[in-house]
Design an enzyme around this catalytic site. Sequence first.
Site, PDB file in Angstrom:
ATOM      1  N   THR A  10     -39.099  51.933 102.798  1.00  0.00           N
ATOM      2  CA  THR A  10     -40.506  51.924 103.201  1.00  0.00           C
ATOM      3  C   THR A  10     -41.460  52.069 102.020  1.00  0.00           C
ATOM      4  O   THR A  10     -42.672  52.088 102.203  1.00  0.00           O
ATOM      5  CB  THR A  10     -40.793  53.053 104.218  1.00  0.00           C
ATOM      6  OG1 THR A  10     -40.413  54.312 103.644  1.00  0.00           O
ATOM      7  CG2 THR A  10     -40.018  52.835 105.505  1.00  0.00           C
ATOM      8  N   LYS A  12     -43.054  50.751  98.222  1.00  0.00           N
ATOM      9  CA  LYS A  12     -43.611  49.457  97.816  1.00  0.00           C
ATOM     10  C   LYS A  12     -42.534  48.496  97.337  1.00  0.00           C
ATOM     11  O   LYS A  12     -42.546  47.306  97.665  1.00  0.00           O
ATOM     12  CB  LYS A  12     -44.674  49.671  96.736  1.00  0.00           C
ATOM     13  CG  LYS A  12     -45.936  50.349  97.256  1.00  0.00           C
ATOM     14  CD  LYS A  12     -46.987  50.510  96.166  1.00  0.00           C
ATOM     15  CE  LYS A  12     -48.240  51.164  96.724  1.00  0.00           C
ATOM     16  NZ  LYS A  12     -49.281  51.359  95.664  1.00  0.00           N
ATOM     17  N   MET A  13     -41.590  49.000  96.542  1.00  0.00           N
ATOM     18  CA  MET A  13     -40.511  48.135  96.080  1.00  0.00           C
ATOM     19  C   MET A  13     -39.608  47.740  97.234  1.00  0.00           C
ATOM     20  O   MET A  13     -39.170  46.584  97.335  1.00  0.00           O
ATOM     21  CB  MET A  13     -39.699  48.830  94.988  1.00  0.00           C
ATOM     22  CG  MET A  13     -40.252  48.654  93.590  1.00  0.00           C
ATOM     23  SD  MET A  13     -40.443  46.927  93.096  1.00  0.00           S
ATOM     24  CE  MET A  13     -38.804  46.296  93.410  1.00  0.00           C
ATOM     25  N   ALA A 103     -34.681  50.602  84.300  1.00  0.00           N
ATOM     26  CA  ALA A 103     -36.025  51.086  84.598  1.00  0.00           C
ATOM     27  C   ALA A 103     -36.943  49.938  84.982  1.00  0.00           C
ATOM     28  O   ALA A 103     -38.016  50.162  85.545  1.00  0.00           O
ATOM     29  CB  ALA A 103     -36.592  51.825  83.391  1.00  0.00           C
ATOM     30  N   ASN A 104     -36.541  48.713  84.666  1.00  0.00           N
ATOM     31  CA  ASN A 104     -37.348  47.537  85.001  1.00  0.00           C
ATOM     32  C   ASN A 104     -36.404  46.354  85.159  1.00  0.00           C
ATOM     33  O   ASN A 104     -35.686  46.003  84.231  1.00  0.00           O
ATOM     34  CB  ASN A 104     -38.378  47.265  83.914  1.00  0.00           C
ATOM     35  CG  ASN A 104     -39.411  46.234  84.326  1.00  0.00           C
ATOM     36  OD1 ASN A 104     -39.068  45.190  84.884  1.00  0.00           O
ATOM     37  ND2 ASN A 104     -40.674  46.512  84.056  1.00  0.00           N
ATOM     38  N   MET A 105     -36.412  45.730  86.323  1.00  0.00           N
ATOM     39  CA  MET A 105     -35.449  44.676  86.622  1.00  0.00           C
ATOM     40  C   MET A 105     -36.013  43.269  86.490  1.00  0.00           C
ATOM     41  O   MET A 105     -35.347  42.303  86.848  1.00  0.00           O
ATOM     42  CB  MET A 105     -34.859  44.893  88.016  1.00  0.00           C
ATOM     43  CG  MET A 105     -34.088  46.198  88.098  1.00  0.00           C
ATOM     44  SD  MET A 105     -33.084  46.367  89.565  1.00  0.00           S
ATOM     45  CE  MET A 105     -32.431  48.025  89.303  1.00  0.00           C
ATOM     46  N   HIS A 134     -50.596  51.373  84.126  1.00  0.00           N
ATOM     47  CA  HIS A 134     -50.199  51.213  85.524  1.00  0.00           C
ATOM     48  C   HIS A 134     -51.327  51.661  86.455  1.00  0.00           C
ATOM     49  O   HIS A 134     -52.307  52.263  86.014  1.00  0.00           O
ATOM     50  CB  HIS A 134     -48.937  52.026  85.837  1.00  0.00           C
ATOM     51  CG  HIS A 134     -47.690  51.452  85.262  1.00  0.00           C
ATOM     52  ND1 HIS A 134     -47.317  51.659  83.946  1.00  0.00           N
ATOM     53  CD2 HIS A 134     -46.727  50.667  85.806  1.00  0.00           C
ATOM     54  CE1 HIS A 134     -46.177  51.028  83.712  1.00  0.00           C
ATOM     55  NE2 HIS A 134     -45.798  50.419  84.824  1.00  0.00           N
ATOM     56  N   HIS A 135     -51.154  51.388  87.728  1.00  0.00           N
ATOM     57  CA  HIS A 135     -52.137  51.744  88.754  1.00  0.00           C
ATOM     58  C   HIS A 135     -52.328  53.257  88.838  1.00  0.00           C
ATOM     59  O   HIS A 135     -51.494  54.042  88.387  1.00  0.00           O
ATOM     60  CB  HIS A 135     -51.706  51.193  90.110  1.00  0.00           C
ATOM     61  CG  HIS A 135     -50.323  51.628  90.510  1.00  0.00           C
ATOM     62  ND1 HIS A 135     -50.072  52.813  91.167  1.00  0.00           N
ATOM     63  CD2 HIS A 135     -49.109  51.037  90.321  1.00  0.00           C
ATOM     64  CE1 HIS A 135     -48.777  52.935  91.385  1.00  0.00           C
ATOM     65  NE2 HIS A 135     -48.163  51.869  90.878  1.00  0.00           N
ATOM     66  N   LYS A 138     -49.440  55.801  90.237  1.00  0.00           N
ATOM     67  CA  LYS A 138     -48.087  55.942  89.686  1.00  0.00           C
ATOM     68  C   LYS A 138     -47.832  57.398  89.323  1.00  0.00           C
ATOM     69  O   LYS A 138     -48.633  58.028  88.638  1.00  0.00           O
ATOM     70  CB  LYS A 138     -47.895  55.039  88.466  1.00  0.00           C
ATOM     71  CG  LYS A 138     -46.473  55.084  87.907  1.00  0.00           C
ATOM     72  CD  LYS A 138     -46.264  54.021  86.843  1.00  0.00           C
ATOM     73  CE  LYS A 138     -44.873  54.118  86.227  1.00  0.00           C
ATOM     74  NZ  LYS A 138     -43.791  53.941  87.219  1.00  0.00           N
ATOM     75  N   THR A 145     -40.015  52.067  81.959  1.00  0.00           N
ATOM     76  CA  THR A 145     -39.919  50.883  81.102  1.00  0.00           C
ATOM     77  C   THR A 145     -40.340  51.207  79.678  1.00  0.00           C
ATOM     78  O   THR A 145     -39.704  50.769  78.710  1.00  0.00           O
ATOM     79  CB  THR A 145     -40.790  49.747  81.659  1.00  0.00           C
ATOM     80  OG1 THR A 145     -40.383  49.456  82.999  1.00  0.00           O
ATOM     81  CG2 THR A 145     -40.668  48.493  80.813  1.00  0.00           C
TER      82      THR A 145
END
EC number: 1.17.1.8
Length: 239
Positions: A10, A12-13, A103-105, A134-135, A138, A145
Amino acid sequence: MLNIGLSGSTGKMGETILERIDKFKDCKIAAKFNSTNNLDDLDNFCKNSDVIIDFSTPEILEKLINYALKHNTKLVIGTTGLQPQHFKLLEKAAQTLPVLYSANMSIGANLLSYLAKEVTKILDDYDVEILETHHRNKKDSPSGTAVMLAETIASKKGLNITFNRGNRLRSEKEIGISSLRGGNVHSIHEISFLGDDEIITLKHEALNKNSFSIGAIKAAIWLQDKPSALYSMQDIYKI
């Protein structure tokens, strides 16, 4: 059919992965786990999954790994904010299971890491600084990253990583990370190599979360025939 379990469904990702999964053949989201579940629900969650994509919180990682080991369920971990004790858990699990952590895909961020490593070989005497944006919502800072990028460069140059320099002078043997939070910025990472006569900057900006979710699904598919080990996205992209 590959049965994928989605932890953090549920968030965001998680929502983005649910939107993108239909683009891939021969795999489906077979089980979901989110903050409304009890931790003991992880037992059936792992039992019903061939591989788990985890974008949840560090607090559930130990339980998740224990049940994954019980059911021989492969792991793709994208949760950020992990501490040294969490990485020890991943390393131990990877002795029994194929585990992929990043950490980042996104391919862009991993390409940035590769390019930074190559540039470092040439610009050995340049100062290096990282700025991540970032927003406003976060939670972790610096971003996972940014830490990944800093560790890649630091390992090649023998540098210490500094998160909060404050008002002290920059030392010769350090790489600094600075963070900006605001607006609805998805993700921007800039690596600056600063010399006496010129500055070279490498930059990656994610316009949305699609590249992250696509990378995570690709990782889950890629992991299926791999032996027990701890992998990264750079193993997938061969960079």
